[in-house]
Structures are given as structure tokens and as C-alpha cells.
Design an enzyme around this catalytic site. Sequence first.
Site, PDB file in Angstrom:
ATOM      1  N   ASP A 153      72.907   2.651  31.662  1.00 35.51           N
ATOM      2  CA  ASP A 153      73.285   1.481  30.860  1.00 35.51           C
ATOM      3  C   ASP A 153      72.389   0.260  31.066  1.00 35.51           C
ATOM      4  O   ASP A 153      71.883  -0.322  30.109  1.00 35.51           O
ATOM      5  CB  ASP A 153      74.764   1.127  31.075  1.00 35.51           C
ATOM      6  CG  ASP A 153      75.162   0.945  32.541  1.00 35.51           C
ATOM      7  OD1 ASP A 153      74.324   1.217  33.430  1.00 35.51           O
ATOM      8  OD2 ASP A 153      76.305   0.518  32.796  1.00 35.51           O
ATOM      9  N   ASP A 184      76.358   7.473  44.505  1.00 34.70           N
ATOM     10  CA  ASP A 184      76.145   8.500  43.491  1.00 34.70           C
ATOM     11  C   ASP A 184      74.793   9.129  43.749  1.00 34.70           C
ATOM     12  O   ASP A 184      73.812   8.428  44.034  1.00 34.70           O
ATOM     13  CB  ASP A 184      76.159   7.874  42.088  1.00 34.70           C
ATOM     14  CG  ASP A 184      77.508   7.242  41.777  1.00 34.70           C
ATOM     15  OD1 ASP A 184      78.528   7.894  42.028  1.00 34.70           O
ATOM     16  OD2 ASP A 184      77.538   6.087  41.313  1.00 34.70           O
ATOM     17  N   ASP A 243      80.546   3.045  46.948  1.00 31.83           N
ATOM     18  CA  ASP A 243      80.393   4.500  46.994  1.00 31.83           C
ATOM     19  C   ASP A 243      78.952   4.860  46.634  1.00 31.83           C
ATOM     20  O   ASP A 243      78.174   4.004  46.234  1.00 31.83           O
ATOM     21  CB  ASP A 243      81.388   5.203  46.049  1.00 31.83           C
ATOM     22  CG  ASP A 243      81.383   4.587  44.672  1.00 31.83           C
ATOM     23  OD1 ASP A 243      80.299   4.222  44.189  1.00 31.83           O
ATOM     24  OD2 ASP A 243      82.478   4.456  44.081  1.00 31.83           O
TER      25      ASP A 243
HETATM   26  P1  ATP Z   1      80.327   0.303  40.878  1.00 31.81           P
HETATM   27  O1  ATP Z   1      79.869  -0.534  42.005  1.00 31.81           O
HETATM   28  O2  ATP Z   1      81.383  -0.329  40.088  1.00 31.81           O
HETATM   29  O3  ATP Z   1      80.666   1.735  41.254  1.00 31.81           O
HETATM   30  P2  ATP Z   1      78.214   1.595  39.439  1.00 31.81           P
HETATM   31  O4  ATP Z   1      76.967   1.060  38.785  1.00 31.81           O
HETATM   32  O5  ATP Z   1      78.010   2.583  40.541  1.00 31.81           O
HETATM   33  O6  ATP Z   1      79.064   0.363  39.913  1.00 31.81           O
HETATM   34  P3  ATP Z   1      79.639   3.641  38.115  1.00 31.81           P
HETATM   35  O7  ATP Z   1      80.673   3.518  37.047  1.00 31.81           O
HETATM   36  O8  ATP Z   1      80.006   4.233  39.418  1.00 31.81           O
HETATM   37  O9  ATP Z   1      79.077   2.188  38.304  1.00 31.81           O
HETATM   38  O10 ATP Z   1      78.430   4.456  37.490  1.00 31.81           O
HETATM   39  C1  ATP Z   1      77.343   4.949  38.238  1.00 31.81           C
HETATM   40  C2  ATP Z   1      76.074   4.850  37.415  1.00 31.81           C
HETATM   41  O11 ATP Z   1      76.198   5.660  36.238  1.00 31.81           O
HETATM   42  C3  ATP Z   1      75.749   3.449  36.910  1.00 31.81           C
HETATM   43  O12 ATP Z   1      75.050   2.696  37.870  1.00 31.81           O
HETATM   44  C4  ATP Z   1      74.917   3.740  35.690  1.00 31.81           C
HETATM   45  O13 ATP Z   1      73.591   4.070  36.047  1.00 31.81           O
HETATM   46  C5  ATP Z   1      75.572   4.993  35.135  1.00 31.81           C
HETATM   47  N1  ATP Z   1      76.612   4.699  34.136  1.00 31.81           N
HETATM   48  C6  ATP Z   1      77.936   4.500  34.350  1.00 31.81           C
HETATM   49  N2  ATP Z   1      78.603   4.276  33.222  1.00 31.81           N
HETATM   50  C7  ATP Z   1      77.687   4.313  32.246  1.00 31.81           C
HETATM   51  C8  ATP Z   1      77.743   4.184  30.828  1.00 31.81           C
HETATM   52  N3  ATP Z   1      78.891   3.923  30.209  1.00 31.81           N
HETATM   53  N4  ATP Z   1      76.577   4.307  30.138  1.00 31.81           N
HETATM   54  C9  ATP Z   1      75.424   4.577  30.765  1.00 31.81           C
HETATM   55  N5  ATP Z   1      75.304   4.704  32.080  1.00 31.81           N
HETATM   56  C10 ATP Z   1      76.408   4.597  32.823  1.00 31.81           C
HETATM   57 MG    MG Z   2      79.540   3.715  41.584  1.00 30.22          MG
END
Ligand code: ATP
Ligand code: MG
Length: 450
Positions: free
Chosen positions: A149, A75, A73
Site C-alpha cells: 500500500d 511479517d 509483530d
Molecule cells: P501494523 O503495525 O498495524 O501491524 P503493518 O504495516 O504491519 O502495520 P499489516 O496490516 O500487518 O500492517 O500489514 C502488513 C503489510 O502488508 C503492510 O506493511 C503492507 O506492506 C501490506 N498490506 C497490508 N494491508 C494492505 C493493503 N490493504 N493493501 C496493500 N498492502 C497491504
Molecule cells: Mg503488521
Amino acid sequence: MLNSILNFLTRRIKSTVSRNQIKVFSIKRLGINKKHLSRGAIDTIKKLQQNNFNALVVGGAVRDLLVGVKPKDFDVVTNAKPEQIKKIFRRSRIIGKRFKLVHVYVGDETIEVSTFRSKNSSNVMFDDNGRITRDNSFGERDEDANRRDLSINALYLDPFNDQVFDYHNGVNDIQSKIIRVIGSPAERYREDPVRMLRVLRFSAKLNFSIEYETYINIKKYSNLINGIPKSRLFDEVVKLLLSGNAMKGMEELWSTKLYLTAMPFLHDVFTSQYLNNSDFTVNNFLTLALNLVDKRVKTSKTVSIGFILACLFWHRLLKDWNVNRSRGLREIPALLDAINKIMDENFTSSPIQKRYLTDMKEIWILQPRFEKRRGKAPFRLIKNIKFRAALNFLKLQADIKMVRPELVTWWDDFSTQKDEGRLTLINSLSHPSPKNSKARRKKIEENRPI
Ligand code: ATP
Ligand code: MG
């Protein structure tokens, strides 16, 4: 020639830039193919930029594009406030309390649009342990980058200027295959202990190693997990198991001992699977099962959480089932009693959704029914909605010679035939021996799954 010398020099200069200083890369130089960006993300950014806001793709999608994985997805992050975003997009909704953001709907895509977060402003609320309980304080892009993070998750991509902004050496960490928390790991884990599990998840998903401080502080602060709602923890463990590299995820949970606080029910799994405390050795069944899960994840097939749970606890169930049999209980009551014991000991106040536990139990209960291949029984079994999952489970056992391969072949054939063919298959079975004959009892004994 001149170009390559210039490139070489810029790379050297860039590699000497200290951490926390922004680096700007061209999309092309990073080998990112813009075609892999979703229409929804592009349209959302375009509209925000047309309204004079700053807007970029951020986080997981940029990371995945860089490692060559298809993002699941997208963001988007912007300097527009949630209410302003809502006004721009007719099909959108503000969600979240702790962390307000906007879901923008484009076609059948949902784009998560958040506003740049700021650091240490009056709107960020912490509890006594330093955990962030609310964060709706908005700031600039560099502040937002500090709040993310991992270095590899703090990359910002502007599809219209073809640039990637890297605030924490994320590109370098991706190239070196390293998972590194931004800032001080102790402080960042205190703010949000779930980040420890995210470290393990991304290490598994990307097959990256974990930077020393990032790793060692997980061991040190694993008890912080205690304050996190169990359902959020379970969601995170599920993501870890569905990372496409589940065995590495399990290995990390084991080596950091994070499972002790994050998922205490795994204790049972580890102590029944691992031979001693220092080695990570799993039995063949679990290895095969998790490999199968990985394979399905990688080919975008659905994976049932109930199936994974059934695999994780199978070894333990067999132990109790056998104990019950040796106490003289019959096959099915012995199984049901063993299941109840597992449920009582592991899942009484568990965060796991009931439907997953029901699926897990159903897969187990169906196992002895594969032995009943006469009369109406096979027709009833094949109609069960968990038949496929249960047959896959049986196949795993056949792969490690816990059941006869012939049984699996027969059911595979049976499931693909029409009624007539099914009857032929039933008739092809050798004639049953008289009901309680010694030979029949011996046969049942031999065919037991263990
Ligand atoms: P995925 O492929 O699992 O979606 P993702 O990195 O996009 O991985 P998400 O949970 O969708 O993970 O979060 C989007 C973004 O938000 C992350 O890439 C990170 O930059 C930030 N983020 C998410 N959770 C946290 C957290 N607990 N603390 C700090 N930043 C976070
Ligand atoms: Mg994501």
C-alpha cells in the site's frame, strides 16, 4: 575523511535515483539494531533460507524499526509457496482465502509468512468496481513491492546479509515523515478502499503528513468505502483510535470526510462535538479522553473499546438525558431512555461487536451509582467488573469539573481499602438529610454531572 566524501557522494547519487528504482541500504547505516528483531522472525527466515528460498522481514516491522518504534509483530515474505512453507514448518497453518498465507508458530510468537505477490496475473480477481476480490498469484520481490500500500510499508530487510531493500523511496519518505501511496492513489484505492483508512491510521500513528495526491484522492474516492464489509471497516477505525494519536486520527477522518462513508455513526459525534463545519474543535472531555487512551496505548496498557465508545458518545447522551429530565423523568429512567435512543439511532445495524456496546452502556449506567455511597450500595458497585473503567470515566469528568473531585478521591480510597476501612469511609460521610427535604433535593440538583 575519504569515507565521508564517498558517503556524501553515494547519498547524492542515491537521492537522484528516480522512484521505483531499488535502493539497497546497510542495516547499520539506517541505525537499525538487529537485537530488536524477534527470535521468531529470525528463525523463520533462517529455516526458509536454509531450504534455498528467499526470505525477508517486510512491512510494518521494518518501518517501525526505522522510526525507532518497537514492532508489535513481524511479517515475513518469501518466494516459497504456501504449501511449501507449510511443509518446512511443523507448527504452521495455511490461512485466508482472498489472500492465502501461512501462520508459523515459534514459541509463543506467530509469524505471518506470505508469498511474493505478482501484479495483474490471471489469478488476481477484480469485481466491477476494480476491487480485488482474490489474490493468490505469486511473483517476484519487485512485483510484491508494487502490490503493497504505502512506500514506507514496502521495505524488505534481510537479517543475514544486513540489508534493507527499498523499492519506492520508503526510507526517504520515513526520513521526510510522509505517507505516500505506491502508484496511482485513485487506482490503488479502487483496488482496495480500506487503504484510505490505512493512510489515515499511519499518518496518526507516526505523526507523518499525507502527500498531496494521496490525501486529495481520499476526498475524491471516499464513496468507494460503501462496498466494504462493515466489520472490516470497524476493525480499521478501532486501529486508528488505538494508534497512540487518536485525536489526529479523528481530525483526519473529519477533514477528509471519510467518516461519512467509513463510520457514519461518527457523524453524531462530530456534529455534537465540533462547533462549526470548518474548524476542528473538540470539547475538553473528548480531548482528555483520547489523550488518556493514547497514554495507555503508549505504555502498552489495555484499552477497552467500550470505554472509547462511552467517551465518544457522552456529550450526546448528556444532551438527551437532560432533555428527558426537563420533561419530568426521574434520574435513572431519564438515563435509560437516553441510552436507548442512542442505541436505536446509531447502532441498530452496526458492525460493532455487542460486547463493546454492552461495556459502553454499563460504564454510563454506573455513573449515577457513584453518588450512592451509603449502606451496601458501594460494596455492590465495587464488585461490578466495569467498576475500574467506570471510575476512570468519572475521573475524566472530574478533570473538567463536571463532577466534584471529592467524589473521585472518596472512591479511589474506597477501592484501595479493606472492609473495615471502607466502613470508616462510609461513616465519615455527613449525615443524610431527611428523605424528601428541600435541602436534599437541592443537593441532588447541585451534584448532577452537568
Ligand atoms: P501494523 O503495525 O498495524 O501491524 P503493518 O504495516 O504491519 O502495520 P499489516 O496490516 O500487518 O500492517 O500489514 C502488513 C503489510 O502488508 C503492510 O506493511 C503492507 O506492506 C501490506 N498490506 C497490508 N494491508 C494492505 C493493503 N490493504 N493493501 C496493500 N498492502 C497491504
Ligand atoms: Mg503488521
